[in-house]
Design an enzyme around this catalytic site. Sequence first.
Site, PDB file in Angstrom:
ATOM      1  N   LYS A  68       6.344   2.569 -12.429  1.00 30.67           N
ATOM      2  CA  LYS A  68       6.178   1.449 -11.486  1.00 30.67           C
ATOM      3  C   LYS A  68       5.469   0.244 -12.114  1.00 30.67           C
ATOM      4  CE  LYS A  68       6.405   4.032  -7.130  1.00 30.67           C
ATOM      5  NZ  LYS A  68       5.814   4.274  -5.807  1.00 30.67           N
ATOM      6  N   GLU A  83       6.228 -10.870  -3.227  1.00 30.50           N
ATOM      7  CA  GLU A  83       4.774 -10.971  -3.058  1.00 30.50           C
ATOM      8  C   GLU A  83       4.144  -9.569  -2.989  1.00 30.50           C
ATOM      9  OE1 GLU A  83       3.301 -12.811   0.506  1.00 30.50           O
ATOM     10  OE2 GLU A  83       1.262 -12.930  -0.325  1.00 30.50           O
ATOM     11  N   ALA A 145      -1.451   3.835  -5.116  1.00 30.48           N
ATOM     12  CA  ALA A 145      -0.984   4.059  -3.738  1.00 30.48           C
ATOM     13  C   ALA A 145      -1.789   3.201  -2.771  1.00 30.48           C
ATOM     14  CB  ALA A 145      -1.107   5.542  -3.384  1.00 30.48           C
TER      15      ALA A 145
END
Lengths: 288, 288
Positions: A68, A83, A145
């Site tokens: 990621k 954003e 997370a």
Amino acid sequence: MTQHFIVIGNPIAHSKSPEIHTLFGTQAGLDICYQRQYCPDDAASFTAVIEAFFHGGGVGANVTVPFKQIAYECCAARGGLSEHAKVAGAVNTLLLNKALLAKGVPPVEALFGDNTDGQGLVNHMQRLGWPLNGARVAIIGAGGAARGVVLPLIEAGIETLSIANRTVSKAEILVDELSTASEKINQHTIQTYATADLSGDFDIIINATSIGLSGETLPLTDKLNCQYAYDMMYGRELPFLQHFSIRGAQTSDGYGMLIGQAALSFERWTGRAIDVAQATTALENVST
Amino acid sequence: MTQHFIVIGNPIAHSKSPEIHTLFGTQAGLDICYQRQYCPDDAASFTAVIEAFFHGGGVGANVTVPFKQIAYECCAARGGLSEHAKVAGAVNTLLLNKALLAKGVPPVEALFGDNTDGQGLVNHMQRLGWPLNGARVAIIGAGGAARGVVLPLIEAGIETLSIANRTVSKAEILVDELSTASEKINQHTIQTYATADLSGDFDIIINATSIGLSGETLPLTDKLNCQYAYDMMYGRELPFLQHFSIRGAQTSDGYGMLIGQAALSFERWTGRAIDVAQATTALENVST
């Protein structure tokens, strides 16, 4: 014409995304092929695999651990970031920036990154009927997370936010970084605590750690209460949820967040909104 | 619908294949997109990149250094290999085995490998009008390049074949392996020499070493003669060709082999034969 999608991760065999998106495709009446894509754990391999996929005519890719952040770097240098992805500092959804393609930019230079994880959580809570607007919220955890859900929660109108972490300094650093990255976040005062010091009454407490994987438990005091407890993990016994359900809280694991983020990615790629409640029921029938 | 192709290698920026295949696409009136694809130099990355490309809907891939043997292993374990690829022990052309796809085998398990390098050489020589049928041929070099051309030359009807290499044992091992791999080769007696000992009259001598890259020269004796001399290298001064042109031989570098192998790959993927002479002229205009 078949539209091709992949989820890229390492490991990847366990991913539920192919079944979820295949069901979405059926629901939306679209001819899609969504497959798992292994990739060696290094940036050069990730970039090469993603390039090859979009070179081949692929439409969209989901990105999961450990890529990621690499995906974030990739898109920042090419077709840009949403954003949510910018603030999260991570990308879970790759697509091609159509405006750039229209200008003749080659696919691999038009790679655009989004992050639907946080909004997937918020959408799930709203489906559960949890009162986000005006809510006092606490997040336990200060990793990726947690980082991904702060902005969507603030956009959903929560009143106050506290972030707790085993080492409080990590929570403080996260708040500083997020406040710098987003004006909306900067306008909020976010309290930070060591997890063991988090106490008082909250409307919603979210477990954004992966402690559920190790079987350990969080150092939660008895002076910590909430109406709703959410664990981002799913598919196993979650001590965090048990801790609060025996204290009368409503609880939920993160399976609905998984479906939620997938539905948002699908919509991003195809422009087709998914009836997430219907899809969740259908998937529960599939997976049992 | 655009058909997508890549050439995968490391390094890859120098590859001429995109320009060649783009011209073929125009000549055949097909909407194709052929691009260079970098890949980190390891088997796991190669497999991941190739899987992602075919997952994405890619139609065909060319494979160049350093992946031709890895591609061979990949296809041997999945959709199979052509005879030329099996004997060459290397793959330069990847496609999907349509018979397996029709049985519902997923694309990545239907990966089929071919090798058009050797036939590309033979086709170029035939275009040059060189008399392959009944020819006495010598190949200098015992690596992958030599290995790939032996079967096509034998199939083109050459009379005798000698293989010379700086260390003769490598040539002997090559001949043993090739004779085991192919019954057609096994029926031929292939002589082996140290390069410095290669002498006598040949119709065709082929330089299948990459010595042209280093600027060194081969230890060729004055007692070695031929009517036709071919160097697989191109795009630079080639001492091997000069050595024989001053002795009255007709010579050619390997640019026509590059076009030849590309045309065969293109035909393999699209079913469309290419007018190689016309394409070569068009490409020479492009590259000058």
